[in-house]
Design a protein around this motif. Structure first.
Motif, short mmCIF file in Angstrom:
data_model
loop_
_atom_site.label_atom_id
_atom_site.label_comp_id
_atom_site.label_asym_id
_atom_site.label_seq_id
_atom_site.Cartn_x
_atom_site.Cartn_y
_atom_site.Cartn_z
N THR A 1 -4.59 -1.58 -2.09
CA THR A 1 -4.01 -3.19 -1.87
C THR A 1 -3.89 -3.62 -0.88
O THR A 1 -3.17 -2.55 0.39
CB THR A 1 -2.88 -3.39 -2.76
N GLY A 2 -3.67 -4.52 0.08
CA GLY A 2 -3.65 -5.00 1.66
C GLY A 2 -1.97 -4.85 2.51
O GLY A 2 -2.33 -4.34 3.25
N ASN A 3 -1.08 -4.36 1.49
CA ASN A 3 0.11 -4.23 2.09
C ASN A 3 0.67 -2.59 2.89
O ASN A 3 1.60 -2.03 2.02
CB ASN A 3 1.14 -4.98 1.36
N ASP A 4 -0.26 -1.78 2.30
CA ASP A 4 -0.55 -0.68 2.15
C ASP A 4 -0.08 0.19 0.70
O ASP A 4 0.21 1.66 0.53
CB ASP A 4 0.65 0.41 3.35
N CYS A 5 -0.39 -0.79 -0.06
CA CYS A 5 0.03 -0.23 -1.80
C CYS A 5 -0.82 0.91 -2.36
O CYS A 5 -1.99 0.36 -2.84
CB CYS A 5 0.32 -1.74 -2.48
N PHE A 6 -0.90 1.71 -2.17
CA PHE A 6 -2.03 2.86 -2.85
C PHE A 6 -1.97 3.49 -4.36
O PHE A 6 -1.23 4.56 -4.89
CB PHE A 6 -1.57 3.68 -1.79
N SER A 7 -1.75 1.80 -5.15
CA SER A 7 -1.92 2.43 -5.83
C SER A 7 -2.56 1.44 -6.99
O SER A 7 -3.79 0.12 -5.92
CB SER A 7 -0.59 2.10 -6.46
N ALA A 8 -2.99 1.91 -8.44
CA ALA A 8 -4.12 1.04 -8.91
C ALA A 8 -3.65 0.33 -9.69
O ALA A 8 -4.13 -1.17 -10.05
CB ALA A 8 -4.77 1.54 -9.90
N HIS A 9 -2.14 -0.49 -9.69
CA HIS A 9 -1.73 -1.12 -10.17
C HIS A 9 -0.52 -1.75 -9.56
O HIS A 9 1.13 -1.76 -9.59
CB HIS A 9 -0.23 -0.07 -11.21
N PRO A 10 -0.97 -2.98 -8.60
CA PRO A 10 0.06 -3.30 -7.99
C PRO A 10 0.86 -4.38 -8.23
O PRO A 10 0.06 -4.83 -9.84
CB PRO A 10 -1.11 -4.39 -7.04
#
Length: 563
Positions: free
Chosen positions: A199-208
């Protein structure tokens, strides 16, 4: 001395400006609430904006972005509504870097030519065009249907089985489906993405989460985030070339500048490589960076090659706190001192699409309370100044438009109409006849102040001298609620004093001998001043190294002395 131009930017949210529909149904569709068009910026509209002292228009929300409005009949792919914010969609969730927003066209198939016509019309009225460039992230379902045929689409050649590769345009969560922490099911259809992109805000997760930038995916510039942001810049990451191609595409439309969204989330090395290449082909084009970390300012100016940076975490935050009686005017001096050597590179503002409106219940509640802050914002240095459309009319931003909610901001996600702008546009076409007396008065103030920025050489190219240190112990000057400084060029000097107090005051400002020595001025040779904001001639003698003047509540004086 050569006459220089101070950049004065009018940021306008393009889809809202020309919308005359007054329905304003919360979460309304385009058909219900209407939408403004490129054609709304008529020669009369542009002339009226230019007459406010504006030099550049930042048309916000031009490039095609994700939306819940269905344009499949026009050959445009439909976006899944579960990952779109608001019915109109966020202008920062770009779905096609090579296309413009179909909402803005009278004829959707002619949308690019209509934008090109807007550029030409803007230039014809003596204004320059600034366009958003969104380099850090794109819409989740990004796909370019308008790109040149020889250019591969973003992600088209990615290896989706690895989290990171410098050859990839995106980052991935291999083997995982995207499962946000909220429901994306619309009309029985959930949004599906496999493998999940970061996700765009550097969220390295499949669960934003809902507060993540869940509608966007992060672009990969060759930084391995999961290994300490290790840099892989040689060979050149593919994303660098793709983004340079996009910059050159829009620059070829004869725009005059880019406002680069969240520029500090993109490595400075990319900007160092890309900006000179764009400028080599399009001399004179400017780059403005949205950067919030003061420790990175000089890096993005000197190494990133940006012309200007936001002065948000500094002057904006300080002036807002002073206006709201949280901080004292003594703090202003530290703002410019911290920017030693780069002050002319900072973009000053009190409103933009991200910030709350001055007149909102979340800020000052009253536009007039911010007049002293606006005087400082516009006149303290030679650097650019920006206002947000409706600021000059006291727009409150207190509507509950839909996704945006009642947050003190003018929505960037919803279809909506702004009554203040509607009345200005339709008052016999920009003659203010439909505005309230307060709106007329406020607009007159803004027009006068912004025009002074390029009428007065002392403002657009002159020296600056802060008078606060000489007045901290002055019993006739409240150093917590007033601020005073000098601007000077050639045979002219401006004494600028602002009053953040809610009452009229009489002040006497100490002007040290050092100030006159610095500006090479003899006070005995100065004429009696005129207040440039009001045209009022005053009796104010500087021969005693003091200046006494009356200042109204929440106001200021710009006193012009000549040899």
């Amino acid at each position: 001395m050569e006459q220089l131009q101070k950049v004065v930017i009018y940021q306008v949210f393009t889809r809202l400006f020309g919308n005359d529909n007054k329905t304003n149904k919360s979460n309304g569709t385009k058909e219900e609430n209407g939408v403004g068009k490129f054609s709304s910026f008529t020669p009369k509209a542009l002339k009226a904006i230019r007459q406010m002292g504006v030099t550049h228009i930042w048309y916000t929300g031009v490039i095609a972005h994700a939306t819940k409005t269905d344009y499949t009949a026009d050959g445009i792919r439909k976006d899944h509504p579960g990952v779109v914010k608001g019915n109109a969609g966020s202008p920062y969730a770009i779905k096609d870097y090579y296309d413009v927003d179909p909402d803005l066209a009278n004829v959707v198939s002619d949308r690019m030519s209509e934008f090109e016509n807007l550029i030409q019309c803007t230039h014809k009225e003596g204004l320059k065009v600034i366009l958003d460039f969104v380099p850090n992230h794109v819409a989740r379902q990004y796909h370019s249907g308008a790109k040149p045929t020889k250019i591969p689409d973003l992600g088209e050649k990615d290896n989706v089985h690895t989290t990171f590769s410098p050859a990839n345009n995106f980052y991935y969560m291999p083997g995982q489906s995207l499962k946000p922490q909220f429901d994306t099911v619309v009309n029985g259809e959930p949004y599906k993405e496999f493998p999940a992109k970061v996700t765009g805000n550097d969220c390295f997760s499949a669960h934003p989460a809902m507060n993540d930038w869940y509608e966007t995916v992060k672009l990969n510039y060759g930084l391995d985030y999961l290994n300490g942001k290790t840099k892989f810049f040689d060979p050149l990451p593919d994303t660098w070339q793709r983004m340079l191609e996009i910059l050159l595409f829009w620059a070829s439309k004869k725009i005059d500048g880019f406002r680069c969204d969240m520029a500090e989330m993109v490595p400075v090395e990319f900007w160092n490589w890309a900006i000179p290449r764009v400028k080599a082909k399009h001399p004179g084009i400017i780059f403005i960076a949205e950067v919030y970390n003061p420790e990175e300012y000089r890096n993005y100016i000197f190494n990133g090659k940006f012309d200007y940076l936001y002065d948000k975490v500094g002057l904006y935050d300080t002036l807002r706190a002073i206006t709201c009686d949280i901080q004292t005017t003594k703090a202003i001096t530290g703002c410019w001192q911290s920017l030693e050597g780069i002050q002319e590179k900072m973009l000053n503002f009190l409103e933009n699409h991200d910030e709350q409106r001055i007149a909102s219940a979340f800020f000052a509640r009253d536009s007039w309370k911010a007049l002293p802050a606006m005087i400082i914002t516009a006149t303290m240095h030679v650097n650019p100044v920006m206002i947000y459309f409706g600021q000059e009319l006291g727009e409150k931003g207190m509507d509950a438009e839909g996704f945006s909610g009642q947050d003190g901001r003018t929505t960037i996600f919803d279809y909506w109409g702004l009554e203040s702008i509607q009345n200005w546009r339709n008052g016999d076409k920009y003659n203010t006849s439909l505005l309230t007396p307060e709106q007329k008065k406020l607009k007159t103030f803004y027009a006068r102040l912004l025009n002074l920025c390029n009428e007065e050489a002392s403002i657009n190219q002159g020296l600056f001298y802060d008078l606060m240190y000489a007045n901290y112990d002055n019993p006739h000057f409240n150093a917590d609620r007033q601020y005073a400084y000098i601007r000077q060029s050639g045979k002219e000097m401006l004494l600028i004093v602002v009053n953040f107090e809610g009452r009229d005051i009489d002040v006497s400002i100490n002007i040290p001998q050092h100030a006159f020595d610095y500006m090479k001025i003899k006070p005995s040779k100065l004429s009696q001043p005129v207040d440039l904001l009001t045209g009022e001639k005053l009796s104010c003698d500087l021969t005693s190294f003091q200046a006494s003047v009356n200042i109204k509540a929440y106001s200021g004086r710009i006193l012009k002395f000549t040899f």
